[in-house]
Design a protein around this motif. Structure first.
Motif, PDB file in Angstrom:
ATOM      1  N   PRO A  61      11.598 -17.939   8.603  1.00 37.50           N
ATOM      2  CA  PRO A  61      11.692 -17.159   9.832  1.00 37.50           C
ATOM      3  C   PRO A  61      11.041 -15.788   9.691  1.00 37.50           C
ATOM      4  O   PRO A  61      10.592 -15.402   8.612  1.00 37.50           O
ATOM      5  N   GLY A  62      11.060 -15.062  10.804  1.00 34.57           N
ATOM      6  CA  GLY A  62      10.463 -13.725  10.833  1.00 34.57           C
ATOM      7  C   GLY A  62       9.306 -13.683  11.793  1.00 34.57           C
ATOM      8  O   GLY A  62       8.262 -14.289  11.535  1.00 34.57           O
ATOM      9  N   VAL A  63       9.471 -12.988  12.921  1.00 37.01           N
ATOM     10  CA  VAL A  63       8.455 -12.986  13.973  1.00 37.01           C
ATOM     11  C   VAL A  63       7.517 -11.792  13.883  1.00 37.01           C
ATOM     12  O   VAL A  63       6.493 -11.760  14.564  1.00 37.01           O
ATOM     13  N   ASP A  64       7.877 -10.802  13.072  1.00 36.36           N
ATOM     14  CA  ASP A  64       7.042  -9.609  12.941  1.00 36.36           C
ATOM     15  C   ASP A  64       7.425  -8.891  11.664  1.00 36.36           C
ATOM     16  O   ASP A  64       8.324  -9.317  10.938  1.00 36.36           O
ATOM     17  N   GLY A  65       6.749  -7.787  11.399  1.00 37.26           N
ATOM     18  CA  GLY A  65       7.103  -7.019  10.213  1.00 37.26           C
ATOM     19  C   GLY A  65       6.046  -5.994   9.874  1.00 37.26           C
ATOM     20  O   GLY A  65       5.011  -5.877  10.537  1.00 37.26           O
ATOM     21  N   VAL A  66       6.331  -5.238   8.838  1.00 35.28           N
ATOM     22  CA  VAL A  66       5.381  -4.266   8.299  1.00 35.28           C
ATOM     23  C   VAL A  66       4.867  -4.826   6.976  1.00 35.28           C
ATOM     24  O   VAL A  66       5.657  -5.211   6.104  1.00 35.28           O
ATOM     25  N   VAL A  67       3.550  -4.852   6.826  1.00 33.78           N
ATOM     26  CA  VAL A  67       2.926  -5.507   5.684  1.00 33.78           C
ATOM     27  C   VAL A  67       1.855  -4.608   5.098  1.00 33.78           C
ATOM     28  O   VAL A  67       1.416  -3.640   5.718  1.00 33.78           O
ATOM     29  N   ARG A  68       1.422  -4.952   3.889  1.00 32.44           N
ATOM     30  CA  ARG A  68       0.295  -4.258   3.253  1.00 32.44           C
ATOM     31  C   ARG A  68      -0.799  -5.279   2.976  1.00 32.44           C
ATOM     32  O   ARG A  68      -0.541  -6.331   2.367  1.00 32.44           O
ATOM     33  N   ASP A  69      -2.024  -4.972   3.427  1.00 32.47           N
ATOM     34  CA  ASP A  69      -3.117  -5.910   3.204  1.00 32.47           C
ATOM     35  C   ASP A  69      -3.810  -5.637   1.870  1.00 32.47           C
ATOM     36  O   ASP A  69      -3.418  -4.726   1.125  1.00 32.47           O
ATOM     37  N   LYS A  70      -4.837  -6.411   1.568  1.00 34.54           N
ATOM     38  CA  LYS A  70      -5.512  -6.322   0.272  1.00 34.54           C
ATOM     39  C   LYS A  70      -6.212  -4.983   0.064  1.00 34.54           C
ATOM     40  O   LYS A  70      -6.424  -4.555  -1.080  1.00 34.54           O
ATOM     41  N   GLU A  71      -6.581  -4.336   1.152  1.00 41.54           N
ATOM     42  CA  GLU A  71      -7.250  -3.031   1.062  1.00 41.54           C
ATOM     43  C   GLU A  71      -6.258  -1.882   0.961  1.00 41.54           C
ATOM     44  O   GLU A  71      -6.649  -0.711   0.878  1.00 41.54           O
ATOM     45  N   GLY A  72      -4.982  -2.188   0.999  1.00 41.04           N
ATOM     46  CA  GLY A  72      -3.960  -1.159   0.903  1.00 41.04           C
ATOM     47  C   GLY A  72      -3.513  -0.598   2.235  1.00 41.04           C
ATOM     48  O   GLY A  72      -2.658   0.298   2.277  1.00 41.04           O
ATOM     49  N   ASN A  73      -4.042  -1.121   3.343  1.00 40.68           N
ATOM     50  CA  ASN A  73      -3.609  -0.663   4.663  1.00 40.68           C
ATOM     51  C   ASN A  73      -2.204  -1.181   4.979  1.00 40.68           C
ATOM     52  O   ASN A  73      -1.894  -2.345   4.702  1.00 40.68           O
ATOM     53  N   VAL A  74      -1.382  -0.325   5.552  1.00 37.37           N
ATOM     54  CA  VAL A  74      -0.069  -0.741   6.020  1.00 37.37           C
ATOM     55  C   VAL A  74      -0.194  -1.080   7.497  1.00 37.37           C
ATOM     56  O   VAL A  74      -0.721  -0.300   8.289  1.00 37.37           O
ATOM     57  N   ARG A  75       0.261  -2.260   7.861  1.00 35.50           N
ATOM     58  CA  ARG A  75       0.108  -2.758   9.220  1.00 35.50           C
ATOM     59  C   ARG A  75       1.450  -3.194   9.804  1.00 35.50           C
ATOM     60  O   ARG A  75       2.317  -3.692   9.074  1.00 35.50           O
ATOM     61  N   TYR A  76       1.580  -3.015  11.120  1.00 37.86           N
ATOM     62  CA  TYR A  76       2.628  -3.746  11.835  1.00 37.86           C
ATOM     63  C   TYR A  76       1.964  -5.005  12.373  1.00 37.86           C
ATOM     64  O   TYR A  76       0.877  -4.949  12.964  1.00 37.86           O
ATOM     65  N   VAL A  77       2.607  -6.150  12.184  1.00 37.66           N
ATOM     66  CA  VAL A  77       2.017  -7.415  12.585  1.00 37.66           C
ATOM     67  C   VAL A  77       3.023  -8.224  13.389  1.00 37.66           C
ATOM     68  O   VAL A  77       4.223  -8.237  13.095  1.00 37.66           O
ATOM     69  N   ALA A  78       2.525  -8.874  14.437  1.00 35.19           N
ATOM     70  CA  ALA A  78       3.319  -9.815  15.224  1.00 35.19           C
ATOM     71  C   ALA A  78       2.743 -11.200  14.977  1.00 35.19           C
ATOM     72  O   ALA A  78       1.528 -11.404  15.070  1.00 35.19           O
ATOM     73  N   LEU A  79       3.614 -12.145  14.668  1.00 28.63           N
ATOM     74  CA  LEU A  79       3.154 -13.483  14.317  1.00 28.63           C
ATOM     75  C   LEU A  79       3.202 -14.415  15.523  1.00 28.63           C
ATOM     76  O   LEU A  79       4.056 -14.283  16.403  1.00 28.63           O
ATOM     77  N   ASP A  80       2.289 -15.355  15.550  1.00 28.79           N
ATOM     78  CA  ASP A  80       2.304 -16.424  16.533  1.00 28.79           C
ATOM     79  C   ASP A  80       3.211 -17.531  15.991  1.00 28.79           C
ATOM     80  O   ASP A  80       3.850 -17.375  14.949  1.00 28.79           O
ATOM     81  N   ASP A  81       3.304 -18.655  16.702  1.00 26.71           N
ATOM     82  CA  ASP A  81       4.105 -19.773  16.205  1.00 26.71           C
ATOM     83  C   ASP A  81       3.602 -20.180  14.826  1.00 26.71           C
ATOM     84  O   ASP A  81       2.432 -20.515  14.650  1.00 26.71           O
ATOM     85  N   THR A  82       4.495 -20.155  13.857  1.00 22.05           N
ATOM     86  CA  THR A  82       4.116 -20.462  12.487  1.00 22.05           C
ATOM     87  C   THR A  82       5.345 -20.890  11.706  1.00 22.05           C
ATOM     88  O   THR A  82       6.463 -20.492  12.028  1.00 22.05           O
ATOM     89  N   ALA A  83       5.124 -21.719  10.700  1.00 21.61           N
ATOM     90  CA  ALA A  83       6.220 -22.113   9.824  1.00 21.61           C
ATOM     91  C   ALA A  83       6.390 -21.142   8.673  1.00 21.61           C
ATOM     92  O   ALA A  83       7.319 -21.283   7.875  1.00 21.61           O
ATOM     93  N   LEU A  84       5.512 -20.154   8.577  1.00 24.11           N
ATOM     94  CA  LEU A  84       5.603 -19.148   7.517  1.00 24.11           C
ATOM     95  C   LEU A  84       5.689 -17.778   8.165  1.00 24.11           C
ATOM     96  O   LEU A  84       4.682 -17.178   8.532  1.00 24.11           O
ATOM     97  N   GLY A  85       6.924 -17.290   8.324  1.00 22.60           N
ATOM     98  CA  GLY A  85       7.150 -15.994   8.940  1.00 22.60           C
ATOM     99  C   GLY A  85       7.147 -14.870   7.924  1.00 22.60           C
ATOM    100  O   GLY A  85       6.617 -14.992   6.814  1.00 22.60           O
ATOM    101  N   THR A  86       7.799 -13.776   8.280  1.00 17.93           N
ATOM    102  CA  THR A  86       7.758 -12.562   7.461  1.00 17.93           C
ATOM    103  C   THR A  86       8.952 -12.417   6.530  1.00 17.93           C
ATOM    104  O   THR A  86       9.019 -11.429   5.790  1.00 17.93           O
TER     105      THR A  86
END
Length: 308
Positions: A61-86
């Protein structure tokens, strides 16, 4: 990696080992999860009761969250329908459904606020022609999303915001957040002359509120827009036919589908900036993801935010 996994419908989440995500095409990005909120939407999509649920199990589960990408950017992300949430150490996101956040931002604060704040923010920006000087009633104002709706209506220039709920203690606290008046449901007639209703309640409670409001309006020909967002009192509401005939009432919904993904995403940068600046009061409680099973059904006034 570790993740919270729901093995079947109505099963509680289990914290366990889970395969690492892998990018399959150019629109995907593996990211490190920093914080992810436990929202009503998260639970509803996980147990299949939300209209947007896809019914695929097992799922993280998890429909959104705060993440860090490979470049080191911190992002807020909203997920679409997925079996792998946050609710995992790492997840797979579409960077187009994210916004890069400023340096030094509090991931827990953003993860706690964005989903509940987005409901009223997007409703007033994208579903109705709201303008400064209008009057707003928030039904279900004592919940997390309702508390934020009071503040957001004020930020958008509402001349009056009336907060309605059942818990008088929680209602009283809303005056410090911008509510001009607080009422219980048996006092709903006092909100008769608002222009917009933001409804997190629905069910019989909303239906029963309509007639007292409409019959008490000083001018029944004045438009009243009722925005249906949440349904904590019931997924269906027995709307009296007189409510639709006796006044200039318009009922609209705001959520996934009635607002396009493009419109949701367009509102993310400004909302994130407002939250980061402290313009919206946020109550968050940090919980280690390993304790997801205990926290999944916890009753709390704070928004639970899981951190790996």
């Amino acid at each position: 990696m570790h993740a919270a996994v729901i093995p079947a419908v109505d099963a509680p989440p289990v914290y366990r080992d889970h395969p690492d995500p892998a990018e399959r095409h150019g629109d995907e990005m593996v990211v490190e999860v920093l914080a992810a909120g436990l929202h009503h939407l998260t639970r509803a999509k996980a147990n299949g009761s939300h209209y947007s649920s896809n019914g695929v199990y097992p799922l993280v589960p998890g429909v959104d969250g705060v993440v860090r990408d490979k470049e080191g950017n911190v992002r807020y992300v909203a997920l679409d329908d997925t079996a792998l949430g946050t609710f995992a150490d790492r997840t797979l996101v579409d960077p187009r459904r994210s916004v890069i956040l400023p340096e030094g931002i509090d991931p827990v604060r953003i993860a706690a606020a964005m989903n509940p704040a987005m409901s009223s923010w997007v409703a007033l920006r994208r579903r109705v022609d709201f303008h400064a000087g209008q009057r707003v009633l928030v039904l279900g104002a004592t919940g997390s999303a309702g508390r934020m709706a009071v503040q957001i209506a004020k930020l958008f220039g509402a001349a009056q915001v009336i907060a309605a709920g059942r818990d008088t203690t929680r209602l009283r606290a809303l005056t410090a957040l911008g509510a001009d008046e607080t009422i219980t449901f048996d006092q709903i007639g006092r909100a008769a002359d608002v222009d917009v209703v933001i409804d997190y309640v629905w069910g019989e409670s909303a239906a029963e509120a309509m007639i007292p409001m409409l019959t008490a309006r000083a001018d029944r020909a004045a438009p009243l827009t009722w925005i249906q967002i949440g349904s904590i009192a019931g997924r269906t509401a027995p709307i009296p036919s007189a409510a639709l005939r006796s006044a200039r009432l318009q009922i609209v919904g705001s959520g996934i589908g009635s607002v396009s993904a493009r419109d949701f995403l367009a509102e993310l940068p400004e909302l994130a900036s407002v939250v980061a600046a402290g313009a919206i009061d946020v109550r968050a409680r940090t919980v280690p993801l390993a304790q997801v099973a205990q926290a999944w059904t916890a009753e709390t006034d704070d928004r639970i935010v899981f951190v790996p």
